[in-house]
Design an enzyme around this catalytic site. Structure first.
Site, mmCIF file in Angstrom:
data_model
loop_
_atom_site.group_PDB
_atom_site.id
_atom_site.type_symbol
_atom_site.label_atom_id
_atom_site.label_comp_id
_atom_site.label_asym_id
_atom_site.label_seq_id
_atom_site.Cartn_x
_atom_site.Cartn_y
_atom_site.Cartn_z
ATOM 1 C CB CYS A 2 -0.361 -4.916 -7.147
ATOM 2 S SG CYS A 2 -2.108 -5.188 -7.093
ATOM 3 N NE ARG A 28 4.238 -1.708 -4.276
ATOM 4 C CZ ARG A 28 4.423 -0.575 -4.940
ATOM 5 N NH1 ARG A 28 5.499 0.142 -4.711
ATOM 6 N NH2 ARG A 28 3.558 -0.167 -5.832
ATOM 7 C CD1 TRP A 75 -3.498 -4.750 -0.610
ATOM 8 C CD2 TRP A 75 -4.915 -3.532 -1.852
ATOM 9 N NE1 TRP A 75 -4.221 -3.941 0.233
ATOM 10 C CE2 TRP A 75 -5.089 -3.186 -0.489
ATOM 11 C CE3 TRP A 75 -5.707 -2.891 -2.792
ATOM 12 C CZ2 TRP A 75 -6.009 -2.235 -0.069
ATOM 13 C CZ3 TRP A 75 -6.622 -1.958 -2.379
ATOM 14 C CH2 TRP A 75 -6.768 -1.625 -1.021
ATOM 15 C CG ASN A 101 1.474 -3.390 -9.784
ATOM 16 O OD1 ASN A 101 1.231 -4.564 -9.595
ATOM 17 N ND2 ASN A 101 2.556 -2.783 -9.309
ATOM 18 N N GLY A 102 -2.561 -1.927 -11.020
ATOM 19 C CA GLY A 102 -3.453 -0.869 -11.508
ATOM 20 C C GLY A 102 -4.832 -1.427 -11.772
ATOM 21 C CD GLU A 485 0.822 10.436 12.219
ATOM 22 O OE1 GLU A 485 -0.182 10.512 11.502
ATOM 23 O OE2 GLU A 485 1.724 9.608 12.010
ATOM 24 C CE LYS A 489 1.273 6.099 11.918
ATOM 25 N NZ LYS A 489 1.535 7.151 10.990
ATOM 26 C CD GLU A 492 -1.496 3.961 10.114
ATOM 27 O OE1 GLU A 492 -1.868 3.763 8.961
ATOM 28 O OE2 GLU A 492 -0.703 4.872 10.409
ATOM 29 C CG HIS A 508 -17.882 22.295 21.972
ATOM 30 N ND1 HIS A 508 -18.809 23.237 22.366
ATOM 31 C CD2 HIS A 508 -16.670 22.886 22.122
ATOM 32 C CE1 HIS A 508 -18.196 24.350 22.707
ATOM 33 N NE2 HIS A 508 -16.885 24.163 22.585
ATOM 34 C CE LYS A 607 5.596 3.395 3.611
ATOM 35 N NZ LYS A 607 5.296 4.125 4.852
HETATM 36 C C1 F6R Z 1 -0.347 6.222 7.669
HETATM 37 C C2 F6R Z 1 0.168 6.315 6.312
HETATM 38 C C3 F6R Z 1 -0.743 6.827 5.254
HETATM 39 C C4 F6R Z 1 0.038 7.683 4.250
HETATM 40 C C5 F6R Z 1 -0.857 8.093 3.073
HETATM 41 C C6 F6R Z 1 -0.122 8.981 2.082
HETATM 42 O O1 F6R Z 1 0.634 5.780 8.560
HETATM 43 O O2 F6R Z 1 1.287 5.973 6.056
HETATM 44 O O3 F6R Z 1 -1.804 7.532 5.797
HETATM 45 O O4 F6R Z 1 0.536 8.816 4.912
HETATM 46 O O5 F6R Z 1 -1.312 6.951 2.413
HETATM 47 O O6 F6R Z 1 0.996 8.332 1.563
HETATM 48 P P1 F6R Z 1 2.155 9.122 0.839
HETATM 49 O O7 F6R Z 1 2.855 9.934 1.867
HETATM 50 O O8 F6R Z 1 3.033 8.063 0.248
HETATM 51 O O9 F6R Z 1 1.507 9.990 -0.206
#
Ligand code: F6R
Length: 612
Positions: A2, A28, A75, A101-102, A485, A489, A492, A508, A607
């Site tokens: 949010c 976000r 959200w 928010n929260g 990673e 990527k 997601e 394995h 985000k």
């Molecule tokens: C993936 C991504 C998330 C963040 C995770 C931690 O692309 O962005 O996996 O890495 O939510 O977020 P931060 O770094 O803000 O603690």
């Protein structure tokens, strides 16, 4: 997750400020949006599921004028995605409006009590409780700020909260616990938001509320108190980001812009922290003395998601340079596992946003148990940045694309700098070595620039594989986290299933999956496990798997086995992941773009993950 925006000040039209603010927070993640403005003795409000432009359509020509306003992107957590459940929420008489928010954890108990007292609820959200609780106390104390404080004392949970009321139409009440709120101080105006991006174009001066603080803002100024009404002195911070950094600057998406910014963001992470001619690293804000650092016997690095993978690379770097046992923990697991920690232990929290709830709680747990704490963080003034003993800011600039890219490479650089600093301090490396390590770091931005010129070539490779439903990513050593990673990527932003594995683990189990429909991405740069990786490639080839390899320039052998090769420059082992990840970011990006996915705002993702 949010986003909240609030405005009080000199402007005649505040609706555009609120809408623009919401758009800046879109990254976000959200599913509905809403706005409420007090104008001529009335609260004018609209809310709508979907994108902010749906809300704008519903509002039509806009809301002209107004004295104070609040807005929200939701959200969903409690209650489905409906217009009703979107914020703002109101009290029984539509005189008090809130955005929140929260999560209010004791909402059901409070709702029952309020219903018994005659309150009528219009939604099944936890947030609506707040409007009714404030209404209840307002009837008793006739003071919006006091009523808010009394209400918040009854609440268990997290809040970033904005409150307006027809009874006090020249006031904006702001509160925070566990969910960030920044107050921008402009010239005769205040812009409040869940992070600094909506504030940047009006002012660089901000204050950040701490937990259980309430700010009361009117046209004359602001005052911050705690829930007991004791005054709180707040430091005014100067934002060092500018608004162009939060815009696309001609790129199709924020993600692509952020991938292409990496030569600069990497430089910004080490700028001012290296003295190449002396082979020295210096930090401004570690706040842990050299003596204390010399006493560190164990290091725990903790984070979530992409940041966690950056920690795995950090573990490799720090352990390699310092020989101090280093472990990496998922923040969400660490806090519940009864960790063994003592004063010899250094706990490092790594986070782009500085607001990730699991990382924040892991940090608090480590602190309680007596560890010294460091933060490696991008957002200045964020919750984690303020709670650690000391830290290293990434200085990568705002990262708006939900999928993290430039923060990831900067996190590796920050850990590399810290590793060199600590290794030198405890005598594990000499000046000749530190000079070499710093020299290699300085070469990175140019190497990244060279890899970025391959974007079109990688786009062609993406075209060949975009319709596959599964991918495997394989790497070894410090390129194993890059396999993880790369897979993350891809899944997601393109919704294609992908898994990362240490290459040798393939036989394995995962080898059972290999056939002509399984593309396997190998990170196969020339390091000490190169020959082993080549054998793994043969195993895939023998089973008709398709191979995409990331290899070093000049490697002719690999082209004989792989279907597609992306050639990158060579660097030292410790820094190699920074170069190997860039083609994988681009591959995921181009596949997702070709599939017309919304790469900046992938479905279901937020985000900044401020719930457990
Ligand atoms: C993936 C991504 C998330 C963040 C995770 C931690 O692309 O962005 O996996 O890495 O939510 O977020 P931060 O770094 O803000 O603690």
């Amino acid at each position: 997750m949010c986003g909240i925006v609030g405005y009080i000040g000199k402007r005649k039209d505040i609706y555009p400020v609120l809408i623009k603010g919401l758009k800046r927070l879109e990254y976000r993640g959200y599913d509905s949006a809403g706005v409420a403005i007090i104008k001529d003795g009335e609260i004018i409000s609209e809310k709508k599921i979907g994108k902010i432009k749906e809300l704008e359509k519903k509002v039509g020509k806009g809301i002209i004028g107004g004295e104070v306003g609040i807005a929200h992107t939701r959200w969903a957590t409690h209650g489905g995605v409906t217009d009703e459940n979107a914020h703002p929420h109101f009290d029984c008489n539509n005189k008090i409006a809130i955005v929140h928010n929260g999560i209010i954890e004791n909402w059901q108990t409070l709702k029952k009590l309020l219903e018994e007292e005659g309150h009528k609820f219009k939604t099944n959200t936890d947030s609506e409780i707040l409007a009714h609780l404030i209404e209840k106390y307002y009837k008793e104390v006739k003071d919006l700020a006091k009523a808010t404080r009394l209400a918040l004392k009854k609440v268990i949970g997290a809040y970033g909260l904005l409150v307006i009321s027809l009874d006090e139409p020249d006031k904006l009440v702001v509160a925070r616990k566990g969910s960030p709120v920044a107050i921008g101080i402009g010239k005769a105006e205040y812009i409040v938001a869940s992070d600094a991006t909506p504030i940047l174009e009006y002012t660089k001066k901000v204050i950040y509320l701490d937990d259980e603080e309430v700010a009361v803002i009117n046209h004359e100024g602001y005052k911050v108190v705690d829930l007991e009404n004791s005054d709180k002195e707040k430091k005014v911070n100067n934002l060092d980001w500018d608004i162009t950094m939060a815009e696309k600057m001609g790129y199709d998406t924020f993600m692509l812009k952020e991938i292409f910014e990496q030569p600069d963001s990497i430089t910004n992470t080490f700028r001012g922290r290296i003295i190449p001619e002396e082979g020295k690293i210096k930090f401004g804000g570690l706040n842990i003395s050299d003596e204390e650092l010399k006493g560190v016997k164990r290091i725990i690095i903790s984070a979530c998601g992409t940041a966690y993978y950056a920690c795995l690379i950090g573990e490799y770097i720090i352990e390699n340079l310092t020989e101090i046992p280093t472990e990496v923990e998922y923040a969400s697991e660490f806090r519940y596992k009864k960790p063994v920690i003592n004063g010899d232990c250094l706990f490092i929290a790594v986070t782009q946003s500085g607001e990730t709830t699991d990382t924040l709680f892991a940090l608090r747990e480590a602190k309680n148990l007596g560890a010294k704490t460091l933060g490696i963080c991008n957002v200045v003034g964020s919750s984690i940045a303020r709670e650690v003993d000391g830290g290293i800011y990434l200085h990568s600039g705002p990262e708006i694309g939900v999928a993290s890219t430039k923060a990831f490479t900067s996190m590796i650089v920050a850990q590399y700098l810290f590793g060199i600093y600590l290794a030198e301090l405890i005598g594990k490396v000499d000046t000749k070595q530190t000079k070499e390590l710093i020299y290699e770091l300085q070469q990175l931005p140019d190497s990244v620039r060279r890899i970025l010129t391959l974007s079109d070539e990688i786009r062609e490779i993406a075209a060949k594989y975009q319709d596959n439903r599964n991918f495997l990513y394989l790497g070894r050593g410090n390129n194993f986290p890059i396999a993880l990673e790369g897979a993350l990527k891809l899944k997601e932003i393109s919704y294609i299933h992908a898994e990362g594995y240490p290459a040798a683990e393939m036989k394995h189990g995962p080898i059972a999956l290999i056939d002509e429909n399984m593309p396997v991405v190998f990170i196969a740069t020339k390091d000490k496990v190169y020959e082993k990786i080549m054998s793994n490639m043969q195993e895939v080839k023998a089973r008709k798997g398709k191979i995409i390899a990331v290899a070093n320039e000049g490697d002719k052998e690999i082209a004989k086995i792989a279907d597609d090769v992306i050639y990158i420059p060579k660097t030292i082992d410790l820094l190699n992941p920074i170069l190997t990840v860039i083609p994988l970011q681009l591959l995921a990006y181009h596949i997702a773009q070709r599939k017309c996915c919304d790469v900046d705002k992938p479905r279901n993702l937020a985000k900044s993950v401020t719930v457990e």
